[in-house]
Design a protein around this motif. Structure first.
Motif, PDB file in Angstrom:
ATOM      1  N   VAL A  16       2.720   2.182   5.249  1.00 36.09           N
ATOM      2  CA  VAL A  16       2.510   1.577   3.936  1.00 36.09           C
ATOM      3  C   VAL A  16       2.817   2.590   2.832  1.00 36.09           C
ATOM      4  O   VAL A  16       2.654   3.795   3.015  1.00 36.09           O
ATOM      5  N   LEU A  17       3.262   2.056   1.724  1.00 37.18           N
ATOM      6  CA  LEU A  17       3.465   2.839   0.518  1.00 37.18           C
ATOM      7  C   LEU A  17       2.340   2.465  -0.431  1.00 37.18           C
ATOM      8  O   LEU A  17       2.159   1.287  -0.746  1.00 37.18           O
ATOM      9  N   HIS A  18       1.574   3.455  -0.850  1.00 38.80           N
ATOM     10  CA  HIS A  18       0.430   3.197  -1.725  1.00 38.80           C
ATOM     11  C   HIS A  18       0.757   3.691  -3.129  1.00 38.80           C
ATOM     12  O   HIS A  18       1.136   4.852  -3.319  1.00 38.80           O
ATOM     13  N   THR A  19       0.641   2.794  -4.095  1.00 43.73           N
ATOM     14  CA  THR A  19       0.797   3.144  -5.502  1.00 43.73           C
ATOM     15  C   THR A  19      -0.461   2.704  -6.223  1.00 43.73           C
ATOM     16  O   THR A  19      -1.266   1.950  -5.665  1.00 43.73           O
ATOM     17  N   PRO A  20      -0.654   3.112  -7.466  1.00 44.45           N
ATOM     18  CA  PRO A  20      -1.845   2.651  -8.196  1.00 44.45           C
ATOM     19  C   PRO A  20      -1.901   1.130  -8.345  1.00 44.45           C
ATOM     20  O   PRO A  20      -2.974   0.554  -8.451  1.00 44.45           O
ATOM     21  N   GLU A  21      -0.743   0.478  -8.302  1.00 41.73           N
ATOM     22  CA  GLU A  21      -0.700  -0.975  -8.479  1.00 41.73           C
ATOM     23  C   GLU A  21      -0.889  -1.757  -7.192  1.00 41.73           C
ATOM     24  O   GLU A  21      -1.409  -2.869  -7.207  1.00 41.73           O
ATOM     25  N   ALA A  22      -0.422  -1.202  -6.065  1.00 40.71           N
ATOM     26  CA  ALA A  22      -0.449  -1.982  -4.824  1.00 40.71           C
ATOM     27  C   ALA A  22      -0.235  -1.084  -3.614  1.00 40.71           C
ATOM     28  O   ALA A  22       0.245   0.036  -3.727  1.00 40.71           O
ATOM     29  N   THR A  23      -0.580  -1.635  -2.453  1.00 46.32           N
ATOM     30  CA  THR A  23      -0.243  -1.028  -1.171  1.00 46.32           C
ATOM     31  C   THR A  23       0.715  -1.993  -0.493  1.00 46.32           C
ATOM     32  O   THR A  23       0.385  -3.156  -0.279  1.00 46.32           O
ATOM     33  N   VAL A  24       1.903  -1.506  -0.160  1.00 45.54           N
ATOM     34  CA  VAL A  24       2.974  -2.360   0.345  1.00 45.54           C
ATOM     35  C   VAL A  24       3.406  -1.885   1.725  1.00 45.54           C
ATOM     36  O   VAL A  24       3.599  -0.675   1.944  1.00 45.54           O
ATOM     37  N   CYS A  25       3.574  -2.810   2.657  1.00 45.83           N
ATOM     38  CA  CYS A  25       4.082  -2.468   3.984  1.00 45.83           C
ATOM     39  C   CYS A  25       5.565  -2.128   3.888  1.00 45.83           C
ATOM     40  O   CYS A  25       6.325  -2.815   3.196  1.00 45.83           O
ATOM     41  N   ILE A  26       5.965  -1.083   4.602  1.00 42.97           N
ATOM     42  CA  ILE A  26       7.351  -0.635   4.609  1.00 42.97           C
ATOM     43  C   ILE A  26       8.160  -1.523   5.556  1.00 42.97           C
ATOM     44  O   ILE A  26       7.745  -1.777   6.693  1.00 42.97           O
ATOM     45  N   THR A  27       9.307  -1.961   5.107  1.00 42.77           N
ATOM     46  CA  THR A  27      10.198  -2.798   5.914  1.00 42.77           C
ATOM     47  C   THR A  27      11.441  -2.004   6.300  1.00 42.77           C
ATOM     48  O   THR A  27      11.780  -1.006   5.638  1.00 42.77           O
ATOM     49  N   PRO A  28      12.165  -2.440   7.334  1.00 40.02           N
ATOM     50  CA  PRO A  28      13.419  -1.778   7.674  1.00 40.02           C
ATOM     51  C   PRO A  28      14.412  -1.777   6.506  1.00 40.02           C
ATOM     52  O   PRO A  28      15.137  -0.796   6.312  1.00 40.02           O
ATOM     53  N   GLY A  29      14.426  -2.831   5.697  1.00 36.81           N
ATOM     54  CA  GLY A  29      15.306  -2.882   4.528  1.00 36.81           C
ATOM     55  C   GLY A  29      14.995  -1.780   3.523  1.00 36.81           C
ATOM     56  O   GLY A  29      15.912  -1.195   2.930  1.00 36.81           O
ATOM     57  N   MET A  30      13.727  -1.499   3.327  1.00 38.95           N
ATOM     58  CA  MET A  30      13.340  -0.424   2.408  1.00 38.95           C
ATOM     59  C   MET A  30      13.799   0.926   2.943  1.00 38.95           C
ATOM     60  O   MET A  30      14.328   1.756   2.197  1.00 38.95           O
TER      61      MET A  30
END
Length: 182
Positions: A29-43
């Protein structure tokens, strides 16, 4: 960037994730102050990095987070049964500490290795030494079922975490007024 626990039913599609048990996975996951987002192969492709780069960065960040977190160790009786808990479970990232490479070193002196742990929801994680299973197992069932049923689910399982990774030891669920173990 961290390795973070997810309930398998809540894990978004197309993420870099590893299923650890029947109900529990870890994802980058990528954690920022706004959100925590799961990393995808596209990213990963867009960033021009590899999964090895993800793992290395997540391990480094997990160890930094682990250094900043306090683990409370409580003696629950006079027989030497000890229970550990991360003190700052309200911090959205604390669950990532379990998967930091330094976790073994941080807990082994108090609990031995491997450890058993429960992680029924995003703010409840308790762990103890594997040799104290007989003492803790009957005491954990209702806590796990209550927290898991309360939302923010991770896993209804008692899990072992050691050098070979994570494996399920026991799972609990509530059926009506009954607590079922399997």
């Amino acid at each position: 960037l961290y390795i973070f626990p997810y309930n398998n039913e809540a894990l978004p599609d197309k993420t870099y994730a590893v299923q650890r048990t029947r109900s529990f996975s870890t994802a980058y996951v990528l954690h920022t102050p706004e959100a925590t987002v799961c990393i995808t192969p596209g990213m990963v492709e867009q960033w021009g990095i590899t999964e090895s780069d993800l793992r290395r960065e997540a391990f480094q960040n997990g160890d930094r987070l682990l250094e900043a977190i306090t683990i409370a160790v409580g003696d629950v009786d006079s027989e030497g049964h000890r229970l550990g808990v991360f003190e700052d479970m309200e911090n959205k990232l604390t669950g990532a500490c379990l998967f930091a490479p330094g976790m073994k070193e941080k807990v082994a002196k108090d609990f031995g290795w491997p450890i058993y742990f429960i992680f029924p929801d995003k703010i409840t994680c308790h762990f103890f030494g594997r040799d104290h299973y007989d003492f803790f197992e009957p005491r954990l069932a209702s806590l796990v079922a209550e927290k898991y049923d309360g939302g923010r689910r991770i896993s209804p399982e008692l899990m072992e975490f050691g050098d070979d990774g994570v494996k399920s030891i026991r799972s609990w669920t509530r059926h009506g007024d009954y607590l079922v173990s399997f």
